[in-house]
Design an enzyme around this catalytic site. Structure first.
Site, PDB file in Angstrom:
ATOM      1  N   ASP A  67       0.874  -1.241   0.155  1.00 47.00           N
ATOM      2  CA  ASP A  67       0.145  -0.001   0.039  1.00 47.00           C
ATOM      3  C   ASP A  67       1.015   1.306  -0.033  1.00 47.00           C
ATOM      4  OD1 ASP A  67       0.962  -0.355   2.692  1.00 47.00           O
ATOM      5  OD2 ASP A  67      -1.003  -0.725   3.377  1.00 47.00           O
ATOM      6  N   GLU A 143      -9.999  -1.540   4.864  1.00 43.87           N
ATOM      7  CA  GLU A 143     -10.570  -1.388   6.304  1.00 43.87           C
ATOM      8  C   GLU A 143     -11.749  -2.047   6.196  1.00 43.87           C
ATOM      9  OE1 GLU A 143      -9.164   0.332   8.154  1.00 43.87           O
ATOM     10  OE2 GLU A 143      -8.208   2.390   7.543  1.00 43.87           O
TER      11      GLU A 143
END
Ligand code: GLP
Length: 243
Positions: A67, A143
């Site tokens: 990421d 998330e």
């Protein structure tokens, strides 16, 4: 899933480095999926020490990071690009052309997500993916949500993640609110997964991810469905797991 208990952070770091060391020794031209955050710093240090001792060679290794914050320059000390250089790439003999990280400066979400997914396809698969885990169970920057997002995408960071990551920035307003991350399917395609975790503040995430139901509300729980996962967790991180 095999869960190994480490005594503490240093023990976790050494055990994790042993596994990366074995992977690179067994397959010198392997592709490693890499992670950032506080958790892997000790492991990277350990690998750098072994490199300095002449015991590990990164010259044929390819890497792909999980990421990167969106809207951040690689020169920014808080970028994951900067982190990787600081903790590993500039300290070992890896070929920089063989390192891959989502491009946080590309503001075109669709183009960057598609580009990175294509990079990963071209690499032909990740041999070993390193993961940390967020306090809310996030892996990469996937998330908690209503669904597992499959491929590389841009996420709005959870308030709790922004709060957790503010320690690295001058103020909470400086913490980027979005990030590019490999998707869940992208992560799950790795042949092997190595997850490392330390500290009591992760104990809930660990218990829910590895002993609770598989649900996108706890993204790490998907790892229960992978056939080759090694978890190295210290005692504090395992403190809420069933015995
Ligand atoms: C960060 C990263 C994750 C990392 C996690 C835990 O926000 N995007 O890849 O695993 O959160 O970070 P730390 O190791 O600092 O607790």
């Amino acid at each position: 899933m095999r869960i190994y208990e480490a005594k503490d952070y240093d023990d976790m770091s050494r055990k994790a480095a042993n596994i990366i060391f074995a992977q690179v020794t067994m397959k010198p031209d392997c592709t490693l999926g890499l992670a950032t955050g506080s958790t892997p710093i000790g492991m990277y240090q350990n690998l750098v020490e072994r490199y300095n001792a002449g015991d590990i060679d990164f010259s044929e290794v390819t890497t792909a990071n999980l990421d990167e914050y969106r809207g951040i320059e690689p020169t920014n000390e808080q970028s994951y690009y900067y982190f990787m250089n600081e903790h590993l790439f500039s300290k070992v003999n890896i070929d920089k052309n063989n390192t891959n990280i989502p491009d946080g400066t590309n503001m075109d979400v669709e183009a960057e997500s598609a580009r990175y997914e294509q990079v990963l396809r071209t690499l032909g698969g990740v041999d070993m993916q390193l993961l940390g885990i967020g306090r809310n169970g996030h892996i990469g920057f996937n998330e908690p949500g209503e669904e597992f997002v499959k491929e590389t995408h841009c996420v709005d960071l959870a308030e709790s993640t922004i709060e957790a990551n503010k320690r690295f920035f001058d103020s909470i307003d400086d913490v980027p609110k979005q990030a590019y991350t490999m998707g869940i399917q992208t992560i799950m395609k790795a042949k092997k997964i190595l997850l490392i975790v330390s500290g009591e503040d992760k104990a809930d995430a660990v218990a829910k991810s590895f002993f609770g139901p598989v649900t996108p509300k706890v993204p790490g729980s998907i790892l229960q469905m992978h056939q080759d996962v090694i978890v190295i967790a210290d005692r504090a991180a395992l403190s809420k797991c069933p015995r």
